[in-house]
Design a protein around this motif. Structure first.
Motif, PDB file in Angstrom:
ATOM      1  N   ASP A 129       5.376   6.423   7.988  1.00 28.34           N
ATOM      2  CA  ASP A 129       4.878   6.904   6.697  1.00 28.34           C
ATOM      3  C   ASP A 129       4.392   5.695   5.893  1.00 28.34           C
ATOM      4  O   ASP A 129       5.192   4.820   5.543  1.00 28.34           O
ATOM      5  CB  ASP A 129       6.030   7.627   5.984  1.00 28.34           C
ATOM      6  N   LEU A 130       3.110   5.643   5.610  1.00 23.94           N
ATOM      7  CA  LEU A 130       2.513   4.465   4.966  1.00 23.94           C
ATOM      8  C   LEU A 130       2.431   4.582   3.445  1.00 23.94           C
ATOM      9  O   LEU A 130       1.772   3.768   2.792  1.00 23.94           O
ATOM     10  CB  LEU A 130       1.115   4.226   5.545  1.00 23.94           C
ATOM     11  N   ARG A 131       3.075   5.618   2.917  1.00 22.98           N
ATOM     12  CA  ARG A 131       2.965   5.866   1.473  1.00 22.98           C
ATOM     13  C   ARG A 131       3.290   4.612   0.640  1.00 22.98           C
ATOM     14  O   ARG A 131       2.538   4.251  -0.267  1.00 22.98           O
ATOM     15  CB  ARG A 131       3.951   6.985   1.116  1.00 22.98           C
ATOM     16  N   HIS A 132       4.402   3.949   0.956  1.00 21.63           N
ATOM     17  CA  HIS A 132       4.812   2.799   0.133  1.00 21.63           C
ATOM     18  C   HIS A 132       3.850   1.621   0.324  1.00 21.63           C
ATOM     19  O   HIS A 132       3.534   0.909  -0.622  1.00 21.63           O
ATOM     20  CB  HIS A 132       6.230   2.353   0.494  1.00 21.63           C
ATOM     21  N   VAL A 133       3.377   1.431   1.554  1.00 20.61           N
ATOM     22  CA  VAL A 133       2.441   0.331   1.830  1.00 20.61           C
ATOM     23  C   VAL A 133       1.154   0.542   1.032  1.00 20.61           C
ATOM     24  O   VAL A 133       0.650  -0.378   0.382  1.00 20.61           O
ATOM     25  CB  VAL A 133       2.116   0.256   3.345  1.00 20.61           C
ATOM     26  N   LEU A 134       0.651   1.764   1.051  1.00 20.90           N
ATOM     27  CA  LEU A 134      -0.617   2.025   0.370  1.00 20.90           C
ATOM     28  C   LEU A 134      -0.451   1.954  -1.150  1.00 20.90           C
ATOM     29  O   LEU A 134      -1.344   1.475  -1.863  1.00 20.90           O
ATOM     30  CB  LEU A 134      -1.189   3.382   0.805  1.00 20.90           C
ATOM     31  N   ALA A 135       0.703   2.415  -1.644  1.00 23.12           N
ATOM     32  CA  ALA A 135       0.956   2.324  -3.095  1.00 23.12           C
ATOM     33  C   ALA A 135       1.034   0.858  -3.512  1.00 23.12           C
ATOM     34  O   ALA A 135       0.455   0.454  -4.530  1.00 23.12           O
ATOM     35  CB  ALA A 135       2.261   3.042  -3.442  1.00 23.12           C
ATOM     36  N   ALA A 136       1.727   0.040  -2.700  1.00 25.59           N
ATOM     37  CA  ALA A 136       1.845  -1.387  -3.025  1.00 25.59           C
ATOM     38  C   ALA A 136       0.469  -2.051  -2.971  1.00 25.59           C
ATOM     39  O   ALA A 136       0.111  -2.831  -3.864  1.00 25.59           O
ATOM     40  CB  ALA A 136       2.801  -2.063  -2.043  1.00 25.59           C
ATOM     41  N   ALA A 137      -0.314  -1.711  -1.948  1.00 24.66           N
ATOM     42  CA  ALA A 137      -1.641  -2.331  -1.790  1.00 24.66           C
ATOM     43  C   ALA A 137      -2.535  -1.982  -2.989  1.00 24.66           C
ATOM     44  O   ALA A 137      -3.271  -2.836  -3.503  1.00 24.66           O
ATOM     45  CB  ALA A 137      -2.276  -1.858  -0.484  1.00 24.66           C
ATOM     46  N   ALA A 138      -2.458  -0.735  -3.448  1.00 26.99           N
ATOM     47  CA  ALA A 138      -3.292  -0.316  -4.581  1.00 26.99           C
ATOM     48  C   ALA A 138      -2.898  -1.101  -5.837  1.00 26.99           C
ATOM     49  O   ALA A 138      -3.757  -1.583  -6.584  1.00 26.99           O
ATOM     50  CB  ALA A 138      -3.127   1.191  -4.816  1.00 26.99           C
ATOM     51  N   GLU A 139      -1.588  -1.250  -6.036  1.00 29.40           N
ATOM     52  CA  GLU A 139      -1.110  -1.975  -7.220  1.00 29.40           C
ATOM     53  C   GLU A 139      -1.512  -3.449  -7.134  1.00 29.40           C
ATOM     54  O   GLU A 139      -1.919  -4.047  -8.123  1.00 29.40           O
ATOM     55  CB  GLU A 139       0.414  -1.809  -7.299  1.00 29.40           C
ATOM     56  N   ILE A 140      -1.425  -4.014  -5.935  1.00 29.35           N
ATOM     57  CA  ILE A 140      -1.844  -5.416  -5.752  1.00 29.35           C
ATOM     58  C   ILE A 140      -3.328  -5.547  -6.087  1.00 29.35           C
ATOM     59  O   ILE A 140      -3.749  -6.446  -6.826  1.00 29.35           O
ATOM     60  CB  ILE A 140      -1.564  -5.891  -4.297  1.00 29.35           C
ATOM     61  N   ALA A 141      -4.128  -4.621  -5.558  1.00 35.09           N
ATOM     62  CA  ALA A 141      -5.581  -4.680  -5.771  1.00 35.09           C
ATOM     63  C   ALA A 141      -5.896  -4.689  -7.271  1.00 35.09           C
ATOM     64  O   ALA A 141      -6.765  -5.441  -7.735  1.00 35.09           O
ATOM     65  CB  ALA A 141      -6.256  -3.488  -5.095  1.00 35.09           C
ATOM     66  N   ARG A 142      -5.169  -3.898  -8.031  1.00 34.93           N
ATOM     67  CA  ARG A 142      -5.426  -3.826  -9.477  1.00 34.93           C
ATOM     68  C   ARG A 142      -5.101  -5.135 -10.184  1.00 34.93           C
ATOM     69  O   ARG A 142      -5.592  -5.381 -11.278  1.00 34.93           O
ATOM     70  CB  ARG A 142      -4.601  -2.693 -10.107  1.00 34.93           C
ATOM     71  N   HIS A 143      -4.282  -5.985  -9.569  1.00 32.94           N
ATOM     72  CA  HIS A 143      -3.879  -7.239 -10.223  1.00 32.94           C
ATOM     73  C   HIS A 143      -4.587  -8.467  -9.668  1.00 32.94           C
ATOM     74  O   HIS A 143      -4.396  -9.568 -10.170  1.00 32.94           O
ATOM     75  CB  HIS A 143      -2.359  -7.431 -10.101  1.00 32.94           C
ATOM     76  N   LEU A 144      -5.409  -8.309  -8.620  1.00 30.81           N
ATOM     77  CA  LEU A 144      -6.051  -9.490  -8.012  1.00 30.81           C
ATOM     78  C   LEU A 144      -7.063 -10.101  -8.973  1.00 30.81           C
ATOM     79  O   LEU A 144      -7.802  -9.386  -9.655  1.00 30.81           O
ATOM     80  CB  LEU A 144      -6.776  -9.102  -6.718  1.00 30.81           C
ATOM     81  N   ARG A 145      -7.096 -11.455  -9.020  1.00 29.76           N
ATOM     82  CA  ARG A 145      -8.094 -12.155  -9.835  1.00 29.76           C
ATOM     83  C   ARG A 145      -8.942 -13.055  -8.942  1.00 29.76           C
ATOM     84  O   ARG A 145     -10.127 -12.906  -8.852  1.00 29.76           O
ATOM     85  CB  ARG A 145      -7.410 -12.996 -10.925  1.00 29.76           C
ATOM     86  N   GLU A 146      -8.267 -14.015  -8.285  1.00 30.60           N
ATOM     87  CA  GLU A 146      -8.999 -14.939  -7.413  1.00 30.60           C
ATOM     88  C   GLU A 146      -8.675 -14.621  -5.967  1.00 30.60           C
ATOM     89  O   GLU A 146      -7.853 -13.745  -5.699  1.00 30.60           O
ATOM     90  CB  GLU A 146      -8.570 -16.372  -7.743  1.00 30.60           C
ATOM     91  N   TYR A 147      -9.285 -15.400  -5.051  1.00 36.24           N
ATOM     92  CA  TYR A 147      -9.047 -15.134  -3.625  1.00 36.24           C
ATOM     93  C   TYR A 147      -7.542 -15.116  -3.320  1.00 36.24           C
ATOM     94  O   TYR A 147      -6.798 -16.027  -3.702  1.00 36.24           O
ATOM     95  CB  TYR A 147      -9.713 -16.197  -2.732  1.00 36.24           C
ATOM     96  N   THR A 148      -7.105 -14.100  -2.599  1.00 38.62           N
ATOM     97  CA  THR A 148      -5.693 -13.948  -2.246  1.00 38.62           C
ATOM     98  C   THR A 148      -5.573 -13.459  -0.809  1.00 38.62           C
ATOM     99  O   THR A 148      -6.361 -12.605  -0.377  1.00 38.62           O
ATOM    100  CB  THR A 148      -5.015 -12.897  -3.171  1.00 38.62           C
ATOM    101  N   ALA A 149      -4.611 -13.991  -0.083  1.00 38.54           N
ATOM    102  CA  ALA A 149      -4.303 -13.444   1.246  1.00 38.54           C
ATOM    103  C   ALA A 149      -3.186 -12.418   1.066  1.00 38.54           C
ATOM    104  O   ALA A 149      -2.112 -12.755   0.578  1.00 38.54           O
ATOM    105  CB  ALA A 149      -3.860 -14.554   2.191  1.00 38.54           C
ATOM    106  N   VAL A 150      -3.475 -11.177   1.409  1.00 45.64           N
ATOM    107  CA  VAL A 150      -2.473 -10.107   1.307  1.00 45.64           C
ATOM    108  C   VAL A 150      -1.900  -9.900   2.712  1.00 45.64           C
ATOM    109  O   VAL A 150      -2.646  -9.606   3.656  1.00 45.64           O
ATOM    110  CB  VAL A 150      -3.111  -8.810   0.768  1.00 45.64           C
ATOM    111  N   VAL A 151      -0.598 -10.122   2.854  1.00 46.56           N
ATOM    112  CA  VAL A 151       0.006 -10.221   4.183  1.00 46.56           C
ATOM    113  C   VAL A 151       0.942  -9.047   4.443  1.00 46.56           C
ATOM    114  O   VAL A 151       1.915  -8.859   3.712  1.00 46.56           O
ATOM    115  CB  VAL A 151       0.790 -11.554   4.300  1.00 46.56           C
ATOM    116  N   LEU A 152       0.650  -8.278   5.474  1.00 49.91           N
ATOM    117  CA  LEU A 152       1.476  -7.112   5.808  1.00 49.91           C
ATOM    118  C   LEU A 152       2.652  -7.532   6.674  1.00 49.91           C
ATOM    119  O   LEU A 152       2.498  -7.805   7.866  1.00 49.91           O
ATOM    120  CB  LEU A 152       0.630  -6.087   6.566  1.00 49.91           C
ATOM    121  N   LYS A 153       3.831  -7.573   6.051  1.00 53.40           N
ATOM    122  CA  LYS A 153       5.035  -7.939   6.779  1.00 53.40           C
ATOM    123  C   LYS A 153       5.777  -6.680   7.244  1.00 53.40           C
ATOM    124  O   LYS A 153       6.527  -6.703   8.213  1.00 53.40           O
ATOM    125  CB  LYS A 153       5.941  -8.775   5.871  1.00 53.40           C
TER     126      LYS A 153
END
Ligand code: NAD
Length: 432
Positions: free
Chosen positions: A94-118
């Motif tokens: 179930d990817l619900r939490h991963v996708l919710a976290a990714a959406a929230e991260i996207a809303r806060h990104l400013r400069e280049y960032t590596a988003v790492v799926l652990k």
């Protein structure tokens, strides 16, 4: 480096603390307000050896902070996602939490960032997360697959001295950042294996499925041993001595549990089903594991000729393995529910998992402070988790405290001969 870790559970908290300890400025984020409040107050929401000291030291030295807010993401060069990926109704992750976290991260990104799926995620999730985030931000970013291989109970050591680090990315920029982050942990020539994201995602499932397969295989051999009069310990030693086989993960028992093996095996089977690949070996692995979790109750039913109602049983061990309080999919749950369902009364002892067990069982079972209190007046003892402190008890004292001297040893921690000499009726797994 500035790092945010989203999800402060067994993986996120260990990763965050270890990354802070190697000199990074880390913020661990979680949506669970109580968890964050505890962490800010200096308490750990989970038990993991050595973690409390590591967290406190890094908080004191101002390299580690906690928040329910994603604000730190804006300044982070690397953001790890370590939220849960529980099994959905059909066994797939179930990817619900991963996708919710990714959406929230996207809303806060400013400069280049590596988003790492652990988090452990199905093949294709790295692409899926990248596409979902690209719809929400104009900022530059890469999504990288970096599955985690730590074991609960030895998580800090595993994170700081990994056998290997797997990084799935095609981005040179992300690759450099990850190489820098992991450099302090691979100084003993352990490899960072760079690969494509899909292969990295599958590597995690393949590794866990292989380990689960070894366990179920040995549990099948153990059952065969019982039926044909062989001793699984001797078979294990003889087979494991072959360097092509080795000794790891060849211990028979009451089945594998925890938050990873059961869900990852079923997620891999589901991935096979979706792509038209019938993973028959893994279906058999699951089947054997279900049977094995019932093994102790079946043995008890045979021993007491079905008359279990009204019996008082002692259970040693609640967590799915020693040195953790994690009871997710723990065989102990199956054993206790099986005995309760047949009308028995249960008293348990576990060095650290009692608080977690109380949430699950409530007042349906009782708890003892010591292993000796636990067996007082018991009609049988069930050993479910192989904590070291259970291995060499005073057998005479136990024998004298119990009402009936019967032991069902689900982890083969006792020597059958010594148990018989001490006056016990002893049942192990796969032993004569
Ligand atoms: P966990 O349940 O202990 O922790 C997950 C945390 O994520 C929880 O604290 C939860 O509150 C938080 N969370 C959920 N949604 C969130 C969101 N949108 N934003 C912020 N926080 C959020 O899980 P875990 O055992 O640490 O496992 C995490 C992942 O790592 C899983 O995919 C698991 O398969 C994988 N993994 C676990 C282990 C292990 O031994 N536990 C080992 C390797 C890999």
């Amino acid at each position: 480096m500035r790092i945010s870790v989203v999800g402060s559970g067994y993986v996120g908290l260990v990763a965050g603390a270890c990354l802070a300890d190697s000199g990074n400025a880390v913020t661990c984020i979680d949506t669970d307000e109580q968890k964050i409040r505890w962490l800010e107050d200096g308490y750990l929401p989970i038990y993991e050896p050595g973690l409390e000291d590591l967290v406190r030291r890094n908080v004191r030295q101002k390299r580690l902070a906690f928040s329910t807010d994603y604000a730190s993401v804006a300044k982070a060069q690397v953001v790890f996602i370590a939220v849960g990926t529980p099994p959905g109704d059909d066994g797939s992750a179930d990817l619900r939490h991963v996708l919710a976290a990714a959406a929230e991260i996207a809303r806060h990104l400013r400069e280049y960032t590596a988003v790492v799926l652990k988090s452990t995620v199905p093949v294709g999730t790295t692409d899926q997360v990248r596409e979902a985030m690209a719809r929400l931000t104009e900022a530059e970013f890469d999504v990288v697959s970096n599955p985690e291989f730590l074991k609960e109970g030895a998580a800090i050591d595993d994170f700081q001295k990994p056998d290997r680090v797997v990084v799935g990315t095609a981005s040179e920029r992300a690759r450099k950042l990850l190489a820098e982050i992991y450099a302090p942990f691979v100084r003993t020539e352990k490899p960072i294996l760079f690969m494509d994201p899909r292969s990295a995602e599958l590597t995690k499932y393949a590794a866990n499925a292989m380990l689960a397969t070894r366990i179920s295989f040995m549990n099948d051999i153990a059952l065969l041993c019982e039926r044909i009069g062989a001793d699984v310990d001797q078979v294990r030693k003889g087979a494991g001595a072959d360097r092509r086989i080795g000794y790891s993960f060849l211990f028979p028992g009451v089945g594998y549990g925890g938050s990873c093996f059961p869900k990852d095996v079923s997620a891999l089977i589901a991935a096979g089903r979706e792509t038209g690949v019938d993973l028959e070996i893994l279906k058999a692995v699951e089947h054997t594991n279900r049977r094995q979790k019932r093994a102790l109750v079946d043995k008890a039913m045979r021993h007491f000729a079905g008359a279990i109602a009204g019996k008082r049983f002692a259970v040693w061990g609640l967590a799915f393995k020693p040195k953790t309080d994690d009871m997710r999919e723990s065989p102990a749950v199956e054993v206790i529910e099986g005995l309760l369902g047949k009308g028995a009364t249960i008293r348990c002892h576990d060095p650290v998992a009692e608080a977690v067990a109380e949430k699950h069982f409530g007042a349906r079972i009782s708890y003892a402070e010591t292993p000796y209190d636990c067996v007082e007046g018991a009609d049988a003892l069930f050993v479910v988790t192989e904590w070291n402190q259970f291995r060499k008890p005073d057998l005479t004292r136990i024998r004298q405290s119990m009402r009936l001297p019967v032991v069902f040893d689900g982890r083969n921690i006792f020597d059958p001969e010594a148990m018989r000499e001490a006056g016990f009726v002893y049942y192990g797994i796969g032993r004569r």
